[in-house]
Enzyme design. Sequence first.
Site, PDB file in Angstrom:
ATOM      1  N   CYS A 116       0.809  -1.234   0.000  1.00 29.88           N
ATOM      2  CA  CYS A 116       0.000   0.000   0.000  1.00 29.88           C
ATOM      3  C   CYS A 116       0.834   1.271   0.000  1.00 29.88           C
ATOM      4  O   CYS A 116       0.297   2.364  -0.177  1.00 29.88           O
ATOM      5  CB  CYS A 116      -0.961   0.001   1.184  1.00 29.88           C
ATOM      6  SG  CYS A 116      -2.263  -1.212   1.002  1.00 29.88           S
ATOM      7  N   HIS A 256      -3.408   7.456   2.932  1.00 29.59           N
ATOM      8  CA  HIS A 256      -3.795   6.178   2.326  1.00 29.59           C
ATOM      9  C   HIS A 256      -5.180   5.796   2.844  1.00 29.59           C
ATOM     10  O   HIS A 256      -5.461   5.929   4.042  1.00 29.59           O
ATOM     11  CB  HIS A 256      -2.758   5.115   2.694  1.00 29.59           C
ATOM     12  CG  HIS A 256      -3.145   3.728   2.276  1.00 29.59           C
ATOM     13  ND1 HIS A 256      -3.523   3.430   0.991  1.00 29.59           N
ATOM     14  CD2 HIS A 256      -3.223   2.571   2.981  1.00 29.59           C
ATOM     15  CE1 HIS A 256      -3.826   2.145   0.918  1.00 29.59           C
ATOM     16  NE2 HIS A 256      -3.651   1.596   2.111  1.00 29.59           N
ATOM     17  N   ASN A 286     -10.278   0.322  -0.285  1.00 29.78           N
ATOM     18  CA  ASN A 286      -8.813   0.393  -0.316  1.00 29.78           C
ATOM     19  C   ASN A 286      -8.322  -0.107  -1.679  1.00 29.78           C
ATOM     20  O   ASN A 286      -8.362  -1.303  -1.947  1.00 29.78           O
ATOM     21  CB  ASN A 286      -8.254  -0.454   0.828  1.00 29.78           C
ATOM     22  CG  ASN A 286      -6.732  -0.412   0.905  1.00 29.78           C
ATOM     23  OD1 ASN A 286      -6.064   0.097   0.003  1.00 29.78           O
ATOM     24  ND2 ASN A 286      -6.186  -0.958   1.974  1.00 29.78           N
TER      25      ASN A 286
END
Length: 331
Positions: A116, A256, A286
């Site tokens: 990520c 994020h 996500n």
Amino acid sequence: MKKTTAAITAVGGYVPDFVLSNKVLETMVDTNDEWITTRTGIKERRILKEENAGTSFMAIKAAEDLLQKRGIEASEIDFVLVATATPDMPVASTAAYVASEIGAVNAFAYDLQAACSSFLYGMSTAASYIESGRYKKVLVIGADKMSSIIDYTDRTTCIIFGDGAGAVLFEPNEEGLGLQDEFLRSDGIGRQFLKIDAGGSILPASEETVKNKQHYVFQDGKSVFKFAVSNMADVSALIMERNNLTKDDVQWLAPHQANKRIIDATANRMGIEAEKVLINIDRYGNTTSATLPLLLYDFEKQLKKGDNIIFAAFGGGFTWGSIYLKWAYNS
Ligand code: UT7
């Protein structure tokens, strides 16, 4: 001599049309809209349904959107970096394919994988190439087809992830705008908590690994959550301190998009008000490497030249960090 900085000069994005809502997930696994909304902040996510289309499909669309908006030819690009945890294929570089498909005939290209944090690290790589004076136009694309590695019978992971792509162009800047500072970290302790067990060099694919569902994402959510909250908040506070930024000096936090609660904790630690926090997790979930560029894509019109933006990410590995960037244009 004035220092050359690396600024973002254009943004592009792409999300698939297919919407997977919490309501639909309720029919697939034992979950409910209320749990997903309160525990994660997610309402829906996009899923790439086109046949034989991988991450490059979305990366190409995001790059083409950017080129069209910036009004430049792909042949002007020096370097194409695709930040992704879900390359089209394990060995062939996805970036090389994307570069060729968009017509970046004068570029070299490679993938960057830091789960990520891939896009955050990619911004650092791109900026270094520009600051050194070696290249003038660097295209960084964050793209992930998370639906290709998610088990849609596992309620602990299938509610979180979505597919998407975002792209930014880095160019030299002589006004002091662009990337100002970065703080990047990693810790290999993390791979026991967030991983895909099989398909790599330790445990190659076999009948057994397929049967045992070892090609899907495994996440010990609670542990990852704890590490993510403390590390993302720490690095974001640290980069503010190191650059003598008060909360009033920061116009935007671009975090994020893994969990609304992690985002809130980071913003609280920085003392940043909710209106300054860029959020689209409710619509996309996500999207791993695509979360940060998709924020810029969605909120581009609100960003003003000179705005101070703090980016922060945390991901598998573990990998994490923050970047302080001054926005370089009004759109
Ligand atoms: O982007 C890369 C980094 N990743 C992250 O940052 C993700 C970090 N982790 C998280 O965001 C959260 O840990 C999750 C959203 C994954 C899970 O939320 P949580 O609040 O940590 O839930 P939990 O795992 O502690 O589970 C709480 C309860 C459990 O039931 P019991 O044992 O208390 O009876 C779970 O079985 O919630 C249950 N549960 C669910 N219930 C309804 C787990 N998933 C679901 C679900 N629907 N989808």
